[in-house]
Design a protein around this motif. Sequence first.
Motif, PDB file in Angstrom:
ATOM      1  N   PHE B 357       0.845  -1.197   0.000  1.00 30.48           N
ATOM      2  CA  PHE B 357       0.000   0.000   0.000  1.00 30.48           C
ATOM      3  C   PHE B 357       0.876   1.241   0.000  1.00 30.48           C
ATOM      4  O   PHE B 357       1.937   1.262   0.621  1.00 30.48           O
ATOM      5  N   ASP B 358       0.382   2.249  -0.660  1.00 36.62           N
ATOM      6  CA  ASP B 358       1.075   3.533  -0.808  1.00 36.62           C
ATOM      7  C   ASP B 358      -0.017   4.590  -0.654  1.00 36.62           C
ATOM      8  O   ASP B 358      -0.596   5.040  -1.630  1.00 36.62           O
ATOM      9  N   VAL B 359      -0.362   4.910   0.573  1.00 35.31           N
ATOM     10  CA  VAL B 359      -1.515   5.794   0.793  1.00 35.31           C
ATOM     11  C   VAL B 359      -1.051   7.114   1.398  1.00 35.31           C
ATOM     12  O   VAL B 359       0.070   7.236   1.870  1.00 35.31           O
ATOM     13  N   SER B 360      -1.914   8.121   1.367  1.00 38.15           N
ATOM     14  CA  SER B 360      -1.581   9.345   2.094  1.00 38.15           C
ATOM     15  C   SER B 360      -2.776   9.856   2.868  1.00 38.15           C
ATOM     16  O   SER B 360      -3.934   9.602   2.520  1.00 38.15           O
ATOM     17  N   LEU B 361      -2.448  10.538   3.941  1.00 42.53           N
ATOM     18  CA  LEU B 361      -3.408  11.034   4.930  1.00 42.53           C
ATOM     19  C   LEU B 361      -2.827  12.303   5.515  1.00 42.53           C
ATOM     20  O   LEU B 361      -1.618  12.478   5.498  1.00 42.53           O
ATOM     21  N   PRO B 362      -3.663  13.160   6.115  1.00 40.87           N
ATOM     22  CA  PRO B 362      -3.085  14.305   6.821  1.00 40.87           C
ATOM     23  C   PRO B 362      -2.074  13.805   7.871  1.00 40.87           C
ATOM     24  O   PRO B 362      -2.324  12.788   8.531  1.00 40.87           O
ATOM     25  N   GLU B 385       0.582 -10.781   9.108  1.00 38.53           N
ATOM     26  CA  GLU B 385       1.820 -10.033   9.373  1.00 38.53           C
ATOM     27  C   GLU B 385       1.830  -8.781   8.507  1.00 38.53           C
ATOM     28  O   GLU B 385       1.816  -8.865   7.278  1.00 38.53           O
ATOM     29  N   ALA B 386       1.815  -7.637   9.173  1.00 37.04           N
ATOM     30  CA  ALA B 386       1.715  -6.361   8.463  1.00 37.04           C
ATOM     31  C   ALA B 386       2.825  -5.442   8.940  1.00 37.04           C
ATOM     32  O   ALA B 386       3.109  -5.383  10.142  1.00 37.04           O
ATOM     33  N   TYR B 387       3.457  -4.739   8.001  1.00 37.78           N
ATOM     34  CA  TYR B 387       4.603  -3.884   8.303  1.00 37.78           C
ATOM     35  C   TYR B 387       4.271  -2.443   7.910  1.00 37.78           C
ATOM     36  O   TYR B 387       3.986  -2.168   6.744  1.00 37.78           O
ATOM     37  N   PHE B 388       4.300  -1.549   8.881  1.00 35.84           N
ATOM     38  CA  PHE B 388       3.951  -0.142   8.642  1.00 35.84           C
ATOM     39  C   PHE B 388       5.208   0.728   8.649  1.00 35.84           C
ATOM     40  O   PHE B 388       6.021   0.632   9.573  1.00 35.84           O
ATOM     41  N   PHE B 389       5.307   1.614   7.679  1.00 38.59           N
ATOM     42  CA  PHE B 389       6.435   2.546   7.601  1.00 38.59           C
ATOM     43  C   PHE B 389       6.008   3.693   6.686  1.00 38.59           C
ATOM     44  O   PHE B 389       5.009   3.585   5.988  1.00 38.59           O
ATOM     45  N   GLY B 390       6.750   4.782   6.709  1.00 44.76           N
ATOM     46  CA  GLY B 390       6.331   5.863   5.808  1.00 44.76           C
ATOM     47  C   GLY B 390       7.191   7.103   5.861  1.00 44.76           C
ATOM     48  O   GLY B 390       7.954   7.323   6.801  1.00 44.76           O
ATOM     49  N   HIS B 398       3.274   3.832   4.047  1.00 48.36           N
ATOM     50  CA  HIS B 398       3.326   2.555   3.341  1.00 48.36           C
ATOM     51  C   HIS B 398       2.961   1.440   4.315  1.00 48.36           C
ATOM     52  O   HIS B 398       3.235   1.524   5.513  1.00 48.36           O
ATOM     53  N   LEU B 399       2.365   0.413   3.764  1.00 50.72           N
ATOM     54  CA  LEU B 399       1.993  -0.760   4.542  1.00 50.72           C
ATOM     55  C   LEU B 399       2.193  -1.951   3.623  1.00 50.72           C
ATOM     56  O   LEU B 399       1.759  -1.922   2.465  1.00 50.72           O
ATOM     57  N   THR B 400       2.883  -2.957   4.115  1.00 51.89           N
ATOM     58  CA  THR B 400       2.985  -4.210   3.364  1.00 51.89           C
ATOM     59  C   THR B 400       2.410  -5.337   4.219  1.00 51.89           C
ATOM     60  O   THR B 400       2.838  -5.525   5.363  1.00 51.89           O
ATOM     61  N   VAL B 401       1.448  -6.025   3.671  1.00 54.06           N
ATOM     62  CA  VAL B 401       0.911  -7.223   4.328  1.00 54.06           C
ATOM     63  C   VAL B 401       1.538  -8.424   3.628  1.00 54.06           C
ATOM     64  O   VAL B 401       1.601  -8.461   2.390  1.00 54.06           O
ATOM     65  N   ASP B 402       2.030  -9.369   4.404  1.00 49.69           N
ATOM     66  CA  ASP B 402       2.607 -10.580   3.811  1.00 49.69           C
ATOM     67  C   ASP B 402       1.477 -11.540   3.457  1.00 49.69           C
ATOM     68  O   ASP B 402       0.793 -12.062   4.340  1.00 49.69           O
ATOM     69  N   GLY B 403       1.299 -11.758   2.150  1.00 46.94           N
ATOM     70  CA  GLY B 403       0.218 -12.629   1.679  1.00 46.94           C
ATOM     71  C   GLY B 403       0.302 -14.030   2.267  1.00 46.94           C
ATOM     72  O   GLY B 403      -0.717 -14.712   2.431  1.00 46.94           O
ATOM     73  N   ARG B 404       1.520 -14.464   2.624  1.00 48.08           N
ATOM     74  CA  ARG B 404       1.682 -15.817   3.183  1.00 48.08           C
ATOM     75  C   ARG B 404       1.037 -15.938   4.560  1.00 48.08           C
ATOM     76  O   ARG B 404       0.713 -17.021   5.016  1.00 48.08           O
ATOM     77  N   SER B 405       0.855 -14.781   5.220  1.00 50.84           N
ATOM     78  CA  SER B 405       0.288 -14.813   6.577  1.00 50.84           C
ATOM     79  C   SER B 405      -1.242 -14.804   6.556  1.00 50.84           C
ATOM     80  O   SER B 405      -1.875 -14.912   7.602  1.00 50.84           O
ATOM     81  N   VAL B 406      -1.811 -14.662   5.364  1.00 54.73           N
ATOM     82  CA  VAL B 406      -3.274 -14.722   5.230  1.00 54.73           C
ATOM     83  C   VAL B 406      -3.603 -15.732   4.137  1.00 54.73           C
ATOM     84  O   VAL B 406      -4.144 -15.377   3.089  1.00 54.73           O
ATOM     85  N   PRO B 407      -3.274 -17.005   4.390  1.00 52.65           N
ATOM     86  CA  PRO B 407      -3.396 -18.008   3.326  1.00 52.65           C
ATOM     87  C   PRO B 407      -4.832 -18.132   2.831  1.00 52.65           C
ATOM     88  O   PRO B 407      -5.778 -18.051   3.618  1.00 52.65           O
ATOM     89  N   GLY B 408      -4.953 -18.293   1.535  1.00 54.69           N
ATOM     90  CA  GLY B 408      -6.284 -18.452   0.945  1.00 54.69           C
ATOM     91  C   GLY B 408      -7.022 -17.135   0.735  1.00 54.69           C
ATOM     92  O   GLY B 408      -8.107 -17.120   0.164  1.00 54.69           O
ATOM     93  N   VAL B 409      -6.421 -16.036   1.181  1.00 50.13           N
ATOM     94  CA  VAL B 409      -7.099 -14.744   1.005  1.00 50.13           C
ATOM     95  C   VAL B 409      -6.596 -14.093  -0.287  1.00 50.13           C
ATOM     96  O   VAL B 409      -5.383 -13.983  -0.499  1.00 50.13           O
ATOM     97  N   ASP B 410      -7.516 -13.701  -1.120  1.00 57.20           N
ATOM     98  CA  ASP B 410      -7.149 -13.033  -2.364  1.00 57.20           C
ATOM     99  C   ASP B 410      -6.556 -11.648  -2.055  1.00 57.20           C
ATOM    100  O   ASP B 410      -7.066 -10.942  -1.185  1.00 57.20           O
TER     101      ASP B 410
END
Lengths: 474, 474
Positions: B357-362, B385-390, B398-410
Amino acid sequence: MTEHGITESGTTTTAPLATTLDALRAALGADAVRVGEQISEHAMTDWTRHEPTRPAALLLPCTTGEVSRALAICHAARQPVVPQGGMTGLAGGAIARATDIALSLERLAGVEELDAASATLTVRAGTTLQTAQEAAEAAGFELALDLGARGSCQIGGNLATNAGGNRVIQSGTARDQVLGLEVVLANGDVLSSLGKMVKNNTGYDLKHWFIGSEGTLGVITRAVLRLHPRRATRHTALVALDHYDAAVSLLRRLATRFGNDIGAFEIMWPDFYDFGVKLTGTRSPFEAAHPLYALIEHAGFDADDAGERFARVLTDALEAGALRDAVIAQSVGDARALWAIRECTAEFPLKLDPINFDVSLPIGEIGAFVDRCRAALDQRWPGNEAYFFGHIGDSNLHLTVDGRSVPGVDHHAVYAFVYEMLRPLRGSVSAEHGIGSLKREFLPISRSPAELAAMIAIKRALDPHGILNPGKLF
Amino acid sequence: MTEHGITESGTTTTAPLATTLDALRAALGADAVRVGEQISEHAMTDWTRHEPTRPAALLLPCTTGEVSRALAICHAARQPVVPQGGMTGLAGGAIARATDIALSLERLAGVEELDAASATLTVRAGTTLQTAQEAAEAAGFELALDLGARGSCQIGGNLATNAGGNRVIQSGTARDQVLGLEVVLANGDVLSSLGKMVKNNTGYDLKHWFIGSEGTLGVITRAVLRLHPRRATRHTALVALDHYDAAVSLLRRLATRFGNDIGAFEIMWPDFYDFGVKLTGTRSPFEAAHPLYALIEHAGFDADDAGERFARVLTDALEAGALRDAVIAQSVGDARALWAIRECTAEFPLKLDPINFDVSLPIGEIGAFVDRCRAALDQRWPGNEAYFFGHIGDSNLHLTVDGRSVPGVDHHAVYAFVYEMLRPLRGSVSAEHGIGSLKREFLPISRSPAELAAMIAIKRALDPHGILNPGKLF
């Protein structure tokens, strides 16, 4: 604008004016729709004092919703509308014709929010620049937009004209201060893009369409402005230089040492400098006369030794032969005295008959242009008095010709003569004041037929009946 | 885009593809019109590796005139065209469909001019960012645009997507580096606005219409970029903080002392920080764990005591309780080790299945959003497993979710879940990567129906047959 096929004012309205005014009174209240003697002189012309004209009506909406309803009514009636801010413009951009309805933003005023975490200020369009500046300062910030008309000009007008002013070299023009913008389109649709984010790549960045469009594409109603940290130190110097190229070298030398802590770099040619000294009744701090002068301000953050470092860099430049002489202000009074010479332009309307130019050129070409321009003016009108000065860090050159020194010559002839010299250089006939109605005929000197055609295609897409500020720009 | 009435690819061309290709070969030469196996894989997808597709043809024009002729032919034939730069995008914006013709700018490359007096660099669109950076540096300047893809990405693509990158906090996005732009419109008309002036208020500022428009309004062929003085000093620190608000306070404190000499302010939440330490095989310079980390860079001009002043301000903050701990790099090696933790993201595609994710907010709302977002993710997908940084100085999270940590989720379900949380905040679903084809369905989260309608009106005005990059943005 008929040559471009855009509706001409007054010729194609689909309803009688009285019907439109009745609808506007029903939408905004009778008090917000002024006609005849109820319209103050303030709404009739700008700081050019050009042909004061009483518009057919003056609208005073209080909210974005009222602006929207007013424009929807005028759009349906094909009624031309001229948005008005503080009426401090110098290009006739907000002067309405007798068949136009003026729409003033003065009641849609006030600061809505200061967000210290985001460093943003949300203001309504009718807020004066000074009110916005004071709100920023009260919270320890600085609004990096400043110009002489600060007490009267309004944020909406500043953005609609992409105002320049005193801090461009450091922080850019009005455009660069905007994070979010709310605009009402000709048909009354409200584009509310009041985000506070620095980065936002979600489709076209709509704010940039409207900033600098001089009220021809939409009416700005609110804005989110970016705030800067307050600069704690200011140091001023006046230096004497051998020639223009030495000024450019000094500008680059200072940038390399101080980045954008250089807050002003104002060049004065001797004709201007000598006239400024005379006009202000001061004495030049230099004993000798010099080929060129630069007024330089360092505005930084480190209170400890900023002045010392600024002085050291100028001393080094002097010792290296990059300057002829330098005077560093030792007090606020000293600095004011130096600035007074540059700001003698405030006296121009009283002391001479000014024919003013506000052009821009690549920084490296300004010196040669001044020499050529002076020679051409002297050949064309011997005995003319012309004063050259400019914010050269912003590529902006000003020139004032005293109309009294060219008796019998129409101002228009002088404009046409100088602007024509910009054509081969693709220079700009308006660096910061805009085109409005007064420079309309000269726009093709700076813009190609393809550029003008693209502008007109955009104008038609957003304002298909051509009701917004007709007769301006094109 | 059929819902908006804009021509859909392949359905309305007015000439058979073979006829169009013959006309293109006649205009550009046979070598510049590639089909089938002649088209390299490079032209088939971007850095997302999303669905590689061979376009119907690949054009390789060498000049602005050739781009103009190619577009005029495609415009007449209603043939969709997808402009391509270095193919390093992260939103699918330059991926052509099988019925599209791709137009690569790679042969329209090279630096045309460095103007030291104006501090400008004129480059062709196909020039890589790194080539442009090196040309600036060779003349003692700095191009204030930098991003990981510098060796492959091209200036045209950087501008078409308004790229962000590493220096936004100091010098803005790609948009802010542009003084002049040359663009070819869909019908082949060339808008050549290659001015070098900082100030130029002569009608609509056309460059802003095309920057960030992702190739949907015109093809960028040349640009005049603004150069900055080269920053002589760089000092790096890693600090530990109590909570997000303390990070914002520190950001403002540093701005007040150093203005825009703060060149990076990268926030890492502990999930990201710990993962980064692990991934890079380094050791955390702190003995204890902390609630939040900030990697800070001071990039200034005064070589004498910049490091000392930076250290003093951080020490003062520590003593005032504004920080929990701080480490200042004492060498280039130290600084690299600190940056390695933040730059572990380069390993993400290899070490996990990243949902980025590449989002922006105030800026003030980012901390609370992270807390809410983490809680919502944990509730929805326990064990994720989600990693927040920015880059929080730019309002960018930025937020990266590891797809392996949510198996079966599209992946799509994760995107939709997080983006939906931005809707009430009017947050941006794309801070810097753009919308392209991959985020198209989420654009209405960040943009209102009125904003989208205005964008489409402009699209129609400038590209009436909808041939430019159809299926992108809208």
